[in-house]
Design a protein around this motif. Structure first.
Motif, PDB file in Angstrom:
ATOM      1  N   LEU A 255      -6.662 -11.589 -11.875  1.00 16.19           N
ATOM      2  CA  LEU A 255      -7.356 -10.580 -12.674  1.00 16.19           C
ATOM      3  C   LEU A 255      -6.413  -9.766 -13.554  1.00 16.19           C
ATOM      4  CD1 LEU A 255      -9.958  -9.300 -10.044  1.00 16.19           C
ATOM      5  CD2 LEU A 255     -10.282 -10.981 -11.873  1.00 16.19           C
ATOM      6  N   ALA A 256      -5.200  -9.540 -13.104  1.00 17.75           N
ATOM      7  CA  ALA A 256      -4.229  -8.776 -13.900  1.00 17.75           C
ATOM      8  C   ALA A 256      -3.589  -9.711 -14.920  1.00 17.75           C
ATOM      9  CB  ALA A 256      -3.177  -8.141 -12.995  1.00 17.75           C
ATOM     10  N   VAL A 257      -4.322 -10.015 -15.972  1.00 13.30           N
ATOM     11  CA  VAL A 257      -3.913 -11.076 -16.904  1.00 13.30           C
ATOM     12  C   VAL A 257      -2.612 -10.738 -17.630  1.00 13.30           C
ATOM     13  CG1 VAL A 257      -6.236 -11.959 -17.230  1.00 13.30           C
ATOM     14  CG2 VAL A 257      -5.425 -10.095 -18.683  1.00 13.30           C
ATOM     15  N   HIS A 258      -2.299  -9.459 -17.787  1.00 10.68           N
ATOM     16  CA  HIS A 258      -1.073  -9.070 -18.489  1.00 10.68           C
ATOM     17  C   HIS A 258       0.080  -8.797 -17.519  1.00 10.68           C
ATOM     18  CE1 HIS A 258      -3.324  -8.946 -22.182  1.00 10.68           C
ATOM     19  NE2 HIS A 258      -4.150  -8.043 -21.702  1.00 10.68           N
ATOM     20  N   ARG A 259      -0.201  -8.892 -16.222  1.00 13.51           N
ATOM     21  CA  ARG A 259       0.831  -8.624 -15.215  1.00 13.51           C
ATOM     22  C   ARG A 259       0.707  -9.653 -14.104  1.00 13.51           C
ATOM     23  NH1 ARG A 259      -1.312  -3.299 -16.212  1.00 13.51           N
ATOM     24  NH2 ARG A 259       0.131  -2.045 -17.462  1.00 13.51           N
ATOM     25  N   ARG A 260       0.940 -10.900 -14.435  1.00 13.28           N
ATOM     26  CA  ARG A 260       0.831 -11.978 -13.457  1.00 13.28           C
ATOM     27  C   ARG A 260       1.855 -11.792 -12.339  1.00 13.28           C
ATOM     28  NH1 ARG A 260      -4.012 -14.605 -14.046  1.00 13.28           N
ATOM     29  NH2 ARG A 260      -4.286 -15.434 -16.171  1.00 13.28           N
ATOM     30  N   GLY A 261       1.501 -12.282 -11.170  1.00 16.15           N
ATOM     31  CA  GLY A 261       2.417 -12.182 -10.052  1.00 16.15           C
ATOM     32  C   GLY A 261       1.768 -12.685  -8.786  1.00 16.15           C
ATOM     33  N   SER A 262       2.205 -12.166  -7.653  1.00 21.37           N
ATOM     34  CA  SER A 262       1.646 -12.563  -6.370  1.00 21.37           C
ATOM     35  C   SER A 262       1.411 -11.326  -5.511  1.00 21.37           C
ATOM     36  CB  SER A 262       2.568 -13.550  -5.648  1.00 21.37           C
ATOM     37  OG  SER A 262       3.799 -12.939  -5.339  1.00 21.37           O
ATOM     38  N   ILE A 263       0.554 -11.490  -4.525  1.00 20.48           N
ATOM     39  CA  ILE A 263       0.176 -10.404  -3.622  1.00 20.48           C
ATOM     40  C   ILE A 263       0.333 -10.917  -2.196  1.00 20.48           C
ATOM     41  CG2 ILE A 263      -1.585  -8.678  -3.084  1.00 20.48           C
ATOM     42  CD1 ILE A 263      -3.112  -9.863  -5.596  1.00 20.48           C
ATOM     43  N   ARG A 264       0.925 -10.111  -1.351  1.00 22.08           N
ATOM     44  CA  ARG A 264       1.057 -10.481   0.061  1.00 22.08           C
ATOM     45  C   ARG A 264      -0.102  -9.890   0.861  1.00 22.08           C
ATOM     46  NH1 ARG A 264       6.410 -11.535   3.343  1.00 22.08           N
ATOM     47  NH2 ARG A 264       6.077 -13.334   1.997  1.00 22.08           N
ATOM     48  N   LEU A 265      -0.732 -10.743   1.660  1.00 25.15           N
ATOM     49  CA  LEU A 265      -1.821 -10.336   2.546  1.00 25.15           C
ATOM     50  C   LEU A 265      -1.316 -10.417   3.984  1.00 25.15           C
ATOM     51  CD1 LEU A 265      -4.791 -12.332   0.951  1.00 25.15           C
ATOM     52  CD2 LEU A 265      -3.833 -10.115   0.262  1.00 25.15           C
ATOM     53  N   VAL A 266      -1.439  -9.319   4.717  1.00 24.74           N
ATOM     54  CA  VAL A 266      -0.944  -9.223   6.088  1.00 24.74           C
ATOM     55  C   VAL A 266      -2.146  -9.188   7.032  1.00 24.74           C
ATOM     56  CG1 VAL A 266       0.409  -7.841   7.704  1.00 24.74           C
ATOM     57  CG2 VAL A 266       1.108  -7.995   5.304  1.00 24.74           C
TER      58      VAL A 266
ATOM     59  N   PHE B 101      -0.597   5.188  -4.954  1.00 28.16           N
ATOM     60  CA  PHE B 101      -0.446   3.942  -5.738  1.00 28.16           C
ATOM     61  C   PHE B 101       1.024   3.651  -6.046  1.00 28.16           C
ATOM     62  CE2 PHE B 101      -4.547   5.797  -7.026  1.00 28.16           C
ATOM     63  CZ  PHE B 101      -5.411   4.788  -6.645  1.00 28.16           C
ATOM     64  N   THR B 102       1.928   4.407  -5.432  1.00 31.75           N
ATOM     65  CA  THR B 102       3.350   4.375  -5.795  1.00 31.75           C
ATOM     66  C   THR B 102       4.242   4.022  -4.610  1.00 31.75           C
ATOM     67  OG1 THR B 102       2.926   6.087  -7.458  1.00 31.75           O
ATOM     68  CG2 THR B 102       5.215   5.762  -6.818  1.00 31.75           C
ATOM     69  N   MET B 103       3.841   4.446  -3.414  1.00 39.72           N
ATOM     70  CA  MET B 103       4.631   4.220  -2.210  1.00 39.72           C
ATOM     71  C   MET B 103       3.778   3.491  -1.182  1.00 39.72           C
ATOM     72  SD  MET B 103       6.660   7.885  -1.926  1.00 39.72           S
ATOM     73  CE  MET B 103       5.229   8.765  -1.353  1.00 39.72           C
ATOM     74  N   GLY B 104       4.393   3.199  -0.036  1.00 44.34           N
ATOM     75  CA  GLY B 104       3.660   2.611   1.064  1.00 44.34           C
ATOM     76  C   GLY B 104       3.669   1.093   1.066  1.00 44.34           C
ATOM     77  N   THR B 105       3.349   0.530   2.244  1.00 46.74           N
ATOM     78  CA  THR B 105       3.291  -0.915   2.412  1.00 46.74           C
ATOM     79  C   THR B 105       2.093  -1.284   3.281  1.00 46.74           C
ATOM     80  OG1 THR B 105       4.609  -0.996   4.444  1.00 46.74           O
ATOM     81  CG2 THR B 105       5.822  -1.017   2.353  1.00 46.74           C
ATOM     82  N   ALA B 106       1.830  -2.580   3.363  1.00 46.48           N
ATOM     83  CA  ALA B 106       0.652  -3.065   4.079  1.00 46.48           C
ATOM     84  C   ALA B 106       0.698  -2.777   5.574  1.00 46.48           C
ATOM     85  CB  ALA B 106       0.481  -4.564   3.844  1.00 46.48           C
TER      86      ALA B 106
ATOM     87  N   ALA C 233      -5.337  -0.833  12.007  1.00 45.66           N
ATOM     88  CA  ALA C 233      -5.623  -2.259  12.172  1.00 45.66           C
ATOM     89  C   ALA C 233      -5.769  -2.606  13.649  1.00 45.66           C
ATOM     90  CB  ALA C 233      -4.520  -3.096  11.529  1.00 45.66           C
ATOM     91  N   THR C 234      -4.904  -2.033  14.492  1.00 47.24           N
ATOM     92  CA  THR C 234      -4.978  -2.296  15.927  1.00 47.24           C
ATOM     93  C   THR C 234      -6.302  -1.819  16.506  1.00 47.24           C
ATOM     94  OG1 THR C 234      -2.576  -2.148  16.139  1.00 47.24           O
ATOM     95  CG2 THR C 234      -3.870  -1.815  18.143  1.00 47.24           C
ATOM     96  N   ALA C 235      -6.735  -0.632  16.096  1.00 49.14           N
ATOM     97  CA  ALA C 235      -8.018  -0.116  16.583  1.00 49.14           C
ATOM     98  C   ALA C 235      -9.163  -1.030  16.187  1.00 49.14           C
ATOM     99  CB  ALA C 235      -8.242   1.298  16.046  1.00 49.14           C
ATOM    100  N   VAL C 236      -9.166  -1.486  14.943  1.00 46.99           N
ATOM    101  CA  VAL C 236     -10.258  -2.343  14.459  1.00 46.99           C
ATOM    102  C   VAL C 236     -10.270  -3.673  15.197  1.00 46.99           C
ATOM    103  CG1 VAL C 236     -11.164  -3.568  12.453  1.00 46.99           C
ATOM    104  CG2 VAL C 236     -10.297  -1.232  12.202  1.00 46.99           C
ATOM    105  N   VAL C 237      -9.088  -4.277  15.370  1.00 52.56           N
ATOM    106  CA  VAL C 237      -8.996  -5.567  16.063  1.00 52.56           C
ATOM    107  C   VAL C 237      -9.445  -5.431  17.510  1.00 52.56           C
ATOM    108  CG1 VAL C 237      -7.371  -7.290  16.939  1.00 52.56           C
ATOM    109  CG2 VAL C 237      -7.219  -6.534  14.562  1.00 52.56           C
ATOM    110  N   GLN C 238      -8.937  -4.420  18.203  1.00 51.07           N
ATOM    111  CA  GLN C 238      -9.185  -4.300  19.636  1.00 51.07           C
ATOM    112  C   GLN C 238     -10.553  -3.720  19.974  1.00 51.07           C
ATOM    113  OE1 GLN C 238      -5.810  -2.059  21.103  1.00 51.07           O
ATOM    114  NE2 GLN C 238      -4.466  -3.864  21.115  1.00 51.07           N
ATOM    115  N   GLN C 239     -11.040  -2.801  19.151  1.00 47.26           N
ATOM    116  CA  GLN C 239     -12.289  -2.133  19.487  1.00 47.26           C
ATOM    117  C   GLN C 239     -13.507  -2.746  18.800  1.00 47.26           C
ATOM    118  OE1 GLN C 239     -11.980   2.183  19.074  1.00 47.26           O
ATOM    119  NE2 GLN C 239      -9.784   2.083  19.505  1.00 47.26           N
TER     120      GLN C 239
ATOM    121  N   SER D 292      -4.476  -6.472   5.620  1.00 48.32           N
ATOM    122  CA  SER D 292      -3.921  -5.340   4.885  1.00 48.32           C
ATOM    123  C   SER D 292      -3.185  -5.868   3.655  1.00 48.32           C
ATOM    124  CB  SER D 292      -2.972  -4.540   5.778  1.00 48.32           C
ATOM    125  OG  SER D 292      -2.761  -3.241   5.260  1.00 48.32           O
ATOM    126  N   VAL D 293      -3.462  -5.268   2.517  1.00 49.47           N
ATOM    127  CA  VAL D 293      -3.047  -5.817   1.226  1.00 49.47           C
ATOM    128  C   VAL D 293      -1.803  -5.095   0.700  1.00 49.47           C
ATOM    129  CG1 VAL D 293      -3.756  -6.301  -1.154  1.00 49.47           C
ATOM    130  CG2 VAL D 293      -5.443  -6.390   0.721  1.00 49.47           C
TER     131      VAL D 293
END
Length: 345
Positions: free
Chosen positions: A50-61, A88-93, A100-106, A113-114
């Motif tokens: 979708l980001a036609v002017h900023r091609r690249g890849s995305i890691r899905l965890v 939109f500037t810092m942080g990681t997946a 995520a642990t709560a959702v998986v276990q409960q 996580s993107v």
């Protein structure tokens, strides 16, 4: 002028790298408290479309239930696609590993996580486009991932909470265009409905999201009940300068930035089940409540909680001794809603 802008962008990038490193330390301490959260089960790297002017890849965890992938297990799980915070500037997946642990276990639900691309290297609307790409890829590959394509939801914190709202809108536009239909902005009493692709996202869980960038930072700060609990001004200035680029050219009322300013017709494309959490001591509280009222006026089933006595980002405290019991309580409530929507419990 261009040289000046380039120097400014390089300065923003240097600041972002510095604060990312410090945030990384804080998130390490946050995850270090017992009980330890789950580690990722596997990752996938996907190409952007979708980001036609900023091609690249995305890691899905991916975080998965304990019986996922076992021989003979043909179960199809619900999936929550999560977007981390950080302006939109810092942080990681992996920042939201406890969620995520709560959702998986409960809720017996897969979490993806993107690691969307961040500003200032990738300003608006790259993050939203990456988020829509991620959900679309998961929906397209649901069978091989062991995911039920009819049970996909999104969640997010802060900037990621904004994405939990805007990504379904951007995704719907992409899917309609993929089928050659009109985009959802079309003014009509009968919006286009596509079998299997209309409202792919069935649930939104947005934690303390910004919803209206047409409101200035000054207006937002004045609405905060406890200014002493506010995010530091240098952070909000960094976030806005990094993401809202080029300056004065970004349409602040874009529905992919400010869903609170979107049309009723477009907001109808959001799912019926919607969880919205705000913080009592937050400059984003007022706009969150206004957005809640808009959704309810449209007939959406919004479950809303204003969490008392907490500031923005309250659940990400870097305490290596123990996790926040208040966060555990609210995560549990949200997981109950995931079970209700996806498991009928």
């Amino acid at each position: 002028m261009n040289l000046s802008l380039n120097i400014h962008r390089l300065s923003l990038q240097a600041q972002a790298v510095w604060w990312r490193s410090l945030m990384g330390i804080g998130m390490y301490l946050h995850r270090a408290a017992p009980p330890l959260p789950l580690s990722p089960s596997f990752v996938r790297d996907i190409d952007t479309t979708l980001a036609v002017h900023r091609r690249g890849s995305i890691r899905l965890v991916f975080y998965t239930p304990p019986d996922y992938g076992r021989p003979g297990n043909s179960k199809r799980y619900p999936c929550i696609v999560n977007f981390h915070g950080g302006g939109f500037t810092m942080g990681t997946a992996t920042d939201d590993a406890r969620w995520a642990t709560a959702v998986v276990q409960q809720a017996d639900t897969i979490v993806c996580s993107v690691d969307y691309r961040r500003a200032p290297e990738f300003p608006f609307p790259t993050a939203v486009e990456d988020g829509a790409d991620a959900v679309m890829w998961i929906w397209d590959h649901a069978s091989e991932l062991g995911i039920d394509p009819n049970k996909i939801g999104v969640s997010g914190f802060s900037a990621g909470g904004n994405m939990a709202i805007t990504v379904p809108l951007r995704l719907q536009d992409a899917l309609l265009r993929r089928r050659g239909a009109e985009p959802p902005q079309v003014s009509s009493d009968a919006p286009v409905v596509l079998e299997h692709e209309h409202r792919v996202v069935k649930l939104v869980i947005a934690w303390y999201p910004p919803t209206d960038y047409t409101r200035t930072r000054e207006e937002r700060r004045k609405s905060n009940r406890r200014p002493d609990k506010e995010l530091p001004t240098f952070f909000t200035k960094l976030f806005d300068a990094a993401y809202l680029y080029p300056p004065k050219e970004v349409m602040l009322d874009s529905p992919y930035l400010s869903p609170g300013a979107a049309s009723d017709e477009l907001l109808q494309f959001l799912p019926e089940d919607f969880l919205l959490y705000t913080c009592e001591w937050d400059e984003l509280l007022a706009e969150g409540e206004m957005f809640r009222d808009r959704l309810r006026a449209l007939g959406k089933g919004v479950k809303y909680r204003m969490i008392e006595g907490v500031r923005h980002g309250w659940d990400k405290s870097p305490n290596p001794l123990r996790p926040d019991p208040v966060a555990q309580e609210w995560y549990q409530e949200a997981c109950q809603e995931i079970k209700r929507v996806f498991h009928g419990q």
